[in-house]
Design an enzyme around this catalytic site. Structure first.
Site, PDB file in Angstrom:
ATOM      1  N   GLY A 143     103.405 -16.759 -10.424  1.00  0.00           N
ATOM      2  CA  GLY A 143     102.916 -15.467 -10.914  1.00  0.00           C
ATOM      3  C   GLY A 143     103.727 -14.299 -10.402  1.00  0.00           C
ATOM      4  N   VAL A 158     103.299 -10.014  -9.359  1.00  0.00           N
ATOM      5  CA  VAL A 158     102.311  -9.033  -8.924  1.00  0.00           C
ATOM      6  C   VAL A 158     102.825  -7.635  -9.261  1.00  0.00           C
ATOM      7  CG1 VAL A 158     101.003  -8.121  -6.975  1.00  0.00           C
ATOM      8  CG2 VAL A 158     101.545 -10.557  -7.085  1.00  0.00           C
ATOM      9  N   LYS A 173      97.789  -9.391 -10.655  1.00  0.00           N
ATOM     10  CA  LYS A 173      98.554 -10.633 -10.553  1.00  0.00           C
ATOM     11  C   LYS A 173      98.542 -11.324 -11.904  1.00  0.00           C
ATOM     12  CE  LYS A 173      99.078 -14.848  -7.812  1.00  0.00           C
ATOM     13  NZ  LYS A 173      98.595 -15.623  -6.639  1.00  0.00           N
ATOM     14  N   ASP A 224      97.750 -21.890   2.707  1.00  0.00           N
ATOM     15  CA  ASP A 224      99.017 -21.148   2.673  1.00  0.00           C
ATOM     16  C   ASP A 224      98.881 -19.839   3.450  1.00  0.00           C
ATOM     17  OD1 ASP A 224     101.662 -20.660   2.085  1.00  0.00           O
ATOM     18  OD2 ASP A 224     101.275 -19.838   0.103  1.00  0.00           O
TER      19      ASP A 224
END
Length: 942
Positions: A656, A658, A673, A779
């Site tokens: 993606g 942003v 996003k 993450d």
């Protein structure tokens, strides 16, 4: 026949040699055609959305819009273009070389357009009288043409806010023959970071030859990447009135004679790496001196007050010590915004009261102690007073508001002030912002203070010891945007007059003792975007109108007496309000069913919603969620992001991109996003983020404003999530500012690092121990920790997250290809099942990175050496060698030693334990969170 030929030759000579008019007419035609051709080439290469060039068709090109010609006195009927002014017309495209063929051009003004490409070198010529060049506020790239040095008449060169690179040509400043008066090569400063568009990137040093141009009056080279020392030769420019070289990477001492240039009015040296002492004397005409964000040290000399014309003095973010001299009272206007990271450890001197003409006084983020002197109230002309982030104690002078009628902003947050809030602040009739948060104020909120309609930007009284109720006079603040009284001891019911605050955007009443039902009128406040009522004693049904339809914008945790009136709002927290029986004794089993069945039904229904979405992958997701969200279309997102412009893009990844944007009719910025659905795993990432956002609610987790699931103009699937804009960017920007073009310039203080660590630990504790089933982020890293306007940390980016189940019959979740190298737990590569221990490892690495300033993937970590091993080998006796050196600027040696032993060593110990290779050696999240919160509280109390 020969006679005829001779006659013709003689006739020709008589006609043309003895008739200069004919020759000049021919020359006039040729030169006019040269001008016309250059202009038409220029027009051909431009995109002209406003049609300003549509009239460029007539033969008389001097009448064309934006042009001015001049009739030559020596050449018959010869008209040449001398001025080309098409500034601020939204023109795009490039500047053609043919523009350099205009032989008599003197003034070239193309500022405030969208021109791209290089500046043509053909503009420079010794035969051209070019004197004024203004190409500011475009997107021109490449270097500054050396050929401009060939223009003998050039006086003004303004290339502000482009995308120029390379070095500044020293040939531009060819000594006494130059007529240059103004050189402006800076970038435009926006709030927050500077976008790539409108950002020059000039490098190298400041040319020494600049000091040879005695005609210079203004030099502006700010916001580039210039390095090296300030040349001594700049002191030789006799008529210099302005020198601005802020926001670069200059180093060394400032030439002493530079301060003493008698003509100098403005001197901006801020945000570099300059060293040395504050000058004892400056030029007699100096009105503005900015030395902020450097490494100047020593005392502030009293003789500086002899600069009788000084109006702006900014010495923030240096290494200054000692007291402000009494003589500084001679200054007419003093501005010291955020004297951050200085080593001022004294009390505020009472001599400040002598500054009778002071308009702005800001000395925030220091180590100032003692009380606020009563003489501050003598500063009757004061417009801004900010003493935030110090160690001030005692009471605020009682008459401060009565004697400061012009005060516009008062910021005393984050001190140790006690006593009651002065009611006299009501006399400051121009006060728009009042921040007294994070102190020890007690007593009630003065009703007189709230009867002041000028308060419009914000009223923040949070984190004190205030008691009593909110006075009904608060209804007078009809223009107030922010109201925060959280974390006090306030009680009673929310006054109905609060409903008069029609401009309010944020209300935080959390961590108090309010009682009664949540007022319905809160749902009628149209501009309200954030409402926190958590941890009070509210009871009864939750309203269902207005902001209460958006469960991500409302926090109600900790009010055990609340219930919901429908089956969707706050279904994961509160049960449905029970119906009142009409008579008779209630059956206990029926009552139990009434309480238990609805939550189970809703949970099953929510699960079915999610499963249907996964299977169909259709346009609308989570039907039980969409009605609570603000509806935005694909077109809305296009408009908000300037048609997904690269200028608005702030980051991108495989799944993606942003963007930053603003929706039409909204005032707040948002972050959008947009998912790359053509990439494998991107759709699952979107669905996972939606599931996490739908089932989590915590102050340290990112919240979604809304979702968009539709098709684009080509009928392809389009999915996006809209988040609140985080004003201070990511933690990665603050820990590694040089990797982000040194923006932000200021570094994190130790206190901020401890608070961020506590925030992230609280978020992990919530995900791991308070959610059912637990959530693993998978993450966690500094770029996924965002910082809002008050530096509160929020964990975001849940595309790799997983909910884990303790049910042995559930399918096992194994770690796939995810996470980021350097933060991935070692067991990831050995097929371990996903566990909360994976996040603990990442958190440990994040802590080590935050306190050392080193990335786990730095080039130095090879041959078995890692960030963990480097810190472990230095712990505890040589820990100072591996800590971020910027933290050592925060105090004297005694304080630094205390800080190391009491706070840094325990924090590093936690980080080392969390980042152990074996999962069994790591502590649990609950223990980690408790330990860091204990350290944080001890630091605040010290």
């Amino acid at each position: 026949m020969a006679h005829v030929i001779i006659f013709l030759i003689v006739a020709y000579l008589l006609t043309f040699l003895w008739n200069p008019i004919a020759i000049l007419a021919a020359e006039s035609t040729n030169r006019s055609e040269l001008d016309r051709r250059g202009l038409l080439y220029f027009k051909q290469g431009l995109n002209d959305p406003l049609g300003v060039l549509s009239a460029w068709v007539s033969l008389d090109f001097c009448s064309w819009k934006g042009l001015a010609g001049q009739l030559s006195q020596s050449l018959a009927n010869l008209t040449s273009i001398v001025r080309l002014d098409l500034a601020n017309n939204q023109l795009s495209g490039g500047i053609p070389d043919e523009l350099g063929t205009l032989p008599k051009l003197q003034v070239l003004m193309l500022a405030s357009n969208m021109l791209a490409g290089n500046i043509p070198g053909s503009l420079g010529s010794r035969s051209r009288p070019l004197s004024y060049v203004n190409l500011a506020y475009n997107n021109l790239s490449g270097g500054i043409p050396h050929s401009l040095a060939a223009c003998p008449s050039l006086t003004v060169l303004n290339l502000t806010s482009n995308s120029l690179s390379g070095t500044i040509p020293s040939s531009l400043f060819n000594g006494t023959s130059s007529k240059l008066a103004v050189v402006n090569l800076r970038a435009n400063l926006f709030s927050g970071s500077i976008p790539e568009f409108h950002k020059n990137n000039l490098s190298g040093g400041i040319p020494t030859s600049l000091g040879n141009v005695t005609s210079l009056t203004q030099i502006s080279l700010g916001t580039n990447q210039l390095v090296g020392a300030i040349p001594e030769s700049l002191s030789n420019i006799p008529n210099l009135t302005m020198l601005s070289i802020s926001y670069n990477d200059l180093s060394g001492h400032v030439p002493t004679l530079l301060y003493n240039i008698s003509s100098l009015v403005i001197l901006y040296l801020g945000q570099n790496n300059l060293t040395g002492r504050i000058p004892y004397a400056v030029g007699p005409n100096l009105e503005a001196l900015d030395m902020s964000g450097n490494k100047f040290d020593g005392l502030l000399p009293a003789s500086l007050a002899n600069a009788s014309k000084l109006q702006i003095l900014d010495l923030s973010s240096n290494l200054l010590a000692g007291q402000l001299p009494v003589e500084i009272g001679n200054l007419a206007f003093l501005e010291m915004p955020n004297l951050e990271q200085n080593q001022l450890v004294h009390a505020i001197p009472i001599e400040l009261g002598y500054l009778s003409n002071l308009q702005m006084l800001s000395m925030g983020q220091n180590y100032l102690s003692g009380g606020i002197p009563s003489t501050v109230a003598n500063l009757s002309g004061l417009f801004l007073l900010s003493l935030s982030g110090n160690r001030l104690s005692g009471q605020v002078p009682t008459g401060i508001g009565m004697l400061l009628p012009n005060l516009n902003e008062l910021n005393l947050k984050n001190n140790y002030l006690t006593g009651s809030i002065p009611a006299s602040l009501a006399n400051s009739t121009q006060l728009v912002m009042l921040d007294l948060s994070f102190n020890s104020f007690s007593g009630s909120i003065p009703s007189e203070l709230l009867d002041n309609p000028s308060l419009s930007v914000g009223l923040d009284l949070s984190n004190n010891h205030l008691t009593g109720s909110i006075p009904p006079e608060i209804g007078a603040l009809v223009r107030l945007v922010l109201l925060d009284v959280s974390n006090n001891k306030l009680s009673g019911q929310v006054p109905s007059s609060l409903g008069h605050l029609k401009a309010i955007s944020l209300i935080d009443l959390s961590q108090n003792k309010f009682i009664g039902q949540i007022p319905e009128f809160l749902g009628n406040l149209k501009l309200l975007t954030q409402l926190d009522l958590s941890n009070n004693n509210f009871t009864g049904p939750i309203p269902t109108t207005g902001i209460f339809q958006n469960t991500t914008a409302v926090i109600l945790d900790g009010n055990i007496g609340l219930c919901r009136a429908n089956t969707t709002n706050f279904a994961t927290i509160f049960s449905i309000c029970p119906r009142i029986s009409t008579g008779g004794t209630k059956n206990n089993n029926a009552r139990l069913l009434l309480i238990v069945i609805p939550p189970i039904t809703i949970a099953l229904f929510s699960f079915l919603c999610f499963m249907v979405t996964l299977l169909k992958k259709r346009e609308h997701i989570f039907p039980c969620y969409k009605e609570t969200m603000k509806k935005v279309s694909y077109g809305d997102i296009l408009k908000a992001t300037n048609w997904l412009s690269p200028v608005n893009k702030i980051s991108t990844s495989r799944t993606g991109s942003v963007y930053i944007g603003r929706f039409q009719f909204d005032t707040d910025l948002v972050v959008i996003k947009v998912f790359h659905l053509d990439e494998y795993g991107s759709l699952n990432s979107f669905l996972m983020e939606c599931q996490v956002l739908r089932n989590t609610r915590h102050r340290n987790l990112m919240k979604a404003v809304t979702l968009c699931s539709t098709v684009d103009l080509e009928n392809n699937e389009f999915k996006a999530i809209v988040f609140d804009f985080m004003a201070n960017g990511s933690l990665d920007m603050w820990v590694h500012p040089k990797l982000h073009q040194n923006c932000p310039k200021r570094c994190l203080s130790l206190g901020q690092r401890i608070r961020i660590a506590a925030d992230v630990a609280s978020a992990l504790d919530y995900m791991h121990n308070q959610l059912v089933p637990p959530l693993v982020h998978c993450d966690l890293k500094p770029s996924n920790v965002l910082l809002d306007y008050d530096m509160t940390a929020r964990v975001g980016d849940y595309g790799s997250a997983k909910f884990i189940s303790s049910d042995p019959s559930s399918p096992k979740e194994f770690v796939g290809v995810g996470g980021t190298i350097g933060y991935i737990a070692p067991e990831y590569g050995m097929g371990y099942k996903i566990s909360t221990g994976c996040d603990v490892y990442s958190f440990g690495v994040l802590l080590l990175e935050m306190f050392t300033g080193m990335k786990p993937t730095d080039a130095m970590f090879t041959n078995g050496i890692s960030l963990h091993k480097l810190v472990s080998s230095a712990y505890p006796h040589e820990l100072c060698k591996v800590l971020d050196p910027y933290m050592s600027q925060e105090g004297n040696n005694v304080f630094a030693t205390l800080t190391l032993q009491s706070y840094l060593m325990p924090l590093v110990e936690v980080a080392l334990l969390c980042s152990m290779d074996l999962p069994k050696d790591r502590p649990g999240t609950r223990d980690v969170c408790a330990k860091i919160l204990e350290i944080s509280e001890a630091f605040l109390e010290s």
